[in-house]
Design an enzyme around this catalytic site. Structure first.
Site, mmCIF file in Angstrom:
data_model
loop_
_atom_site.group_PDB
_atom_site.id
_atom_site.type_symbol
_atom_site.label_atom_id
_atom_site.label_comp_id
_atom_site.label_asym_id
_atom_site.label_seq_id
_atom_site.Cartn_x
_atom_site.Cartn_y
_atom_site.Cartn_z
ATOM 1 N N CYS A 107 42.763 42.940 45.932
ATOM 2 C CA CYS A 107 43.545 42.990 44.696
ATOM 3 C C CYS A 107 43.274 44.288 43.955
ATOM 4 O O CYS A 107 42.198 44.878 44.060
ATOM 5 C CB CYS A 107 43.180 41.827 43.795
ATOM 6 N N GLU A 158 42.758 44.698 40.782
ATOM 7 C CA GLU A 158 41.676 44.550 39.810
ATOM 8 C C GLU A 158 40.309 44.749 40.467
ATOM 9 O O GLU A 158 39.452 45.454 39.943
ATOM 10 C CB GLU A 158 41.706 43.164 39.148
ATOM 11 N N CYS A 173 43.898 37.326 39.338
ATOM 12 C CA CYS A 173 43.955 36.099 40.133
ATOM 13 C C CYS A 173 42.597 35.398 40.086
ATOM 14 O O CYS A 173 41.634 35.905 39.519
ATOM 15 C CB CYS A 173 44.350 36.432 41.565
ATOM 16 N N CYS A 199 39.624 37.441 41.537
ATOM 17 C CA CYS A 199 39.224 38.512 40.610
ATOM 18 C C CYS A 199 38.497 37.936 39.407
ATOM 19 O O CYS A 199 37.504 38.495 38.932
ATOM 20 C CB CYS A 199 40.442 39.311 40.167
#
Length: 129
Positions: free
Chosen positions: A55, A57, A88, A91
């Site tokens: 991801c 992040e 998400c 994360c």
């Protein structure tokens, strides 16, 4: 330009899905974070056919860690649709484990025009830690 505009701009500059190979795409989602020391780190998502992806992040967080910093205070996520997004579950878990005593105070931008934010504590009020 305030810090939210700067973070949004930095995340926008790196966002844009691109084919890396027949099996890997990158950049559909982007993120930028501000550390407690005032540095900005960015990341894009990496999607792989084998499901070993990353991801945006977490990519930004790992960039921060690579550069010797451990805490951040603000986060901007730009989704694949070009709208502001939220971290998400994976994360969120990393963020809580990374900053178990300070994660609740992280601000996430939810409206660029009004500069409305949400505190991480509202996303994860009673985490297992």
């Amino acid at each position: 330009m305030d810090i939210w505009d700067k973070l949004y701009e930095e995340a926008s500059l790196i966002r844009g899905e691109r084919k890396v190979s027949d099996y890997v795409y990158a950049g559909a989602v982007s993120a930028a974070l501000l550390t407690k020391d005032g540095h900005i780190y960015k990341g894009v998502c990496v999607d792989a056919t084998c499901s070993i992806g990353l991801c945006a992040e977490r990519n930004a967080i790992f960039n921060m860690l690579t550069n010797g910093e451990n805490e951040f205070t603000k986060l901007v996520v730009i989704s694949s649709k070009g709208t502001l997004g939220m971290p998400c579950g994976v994360c969120r878990e990393l963020i809580v484990e990374l900053m178990p005593k300070k994660y609740k105070d992280i601000e996430i931008l939810i409206n660029l025009e009004t500069k409305e934010t949400i505190k991480f504590e509202e996303l994860c009020p009673r985490w297992w830690i």
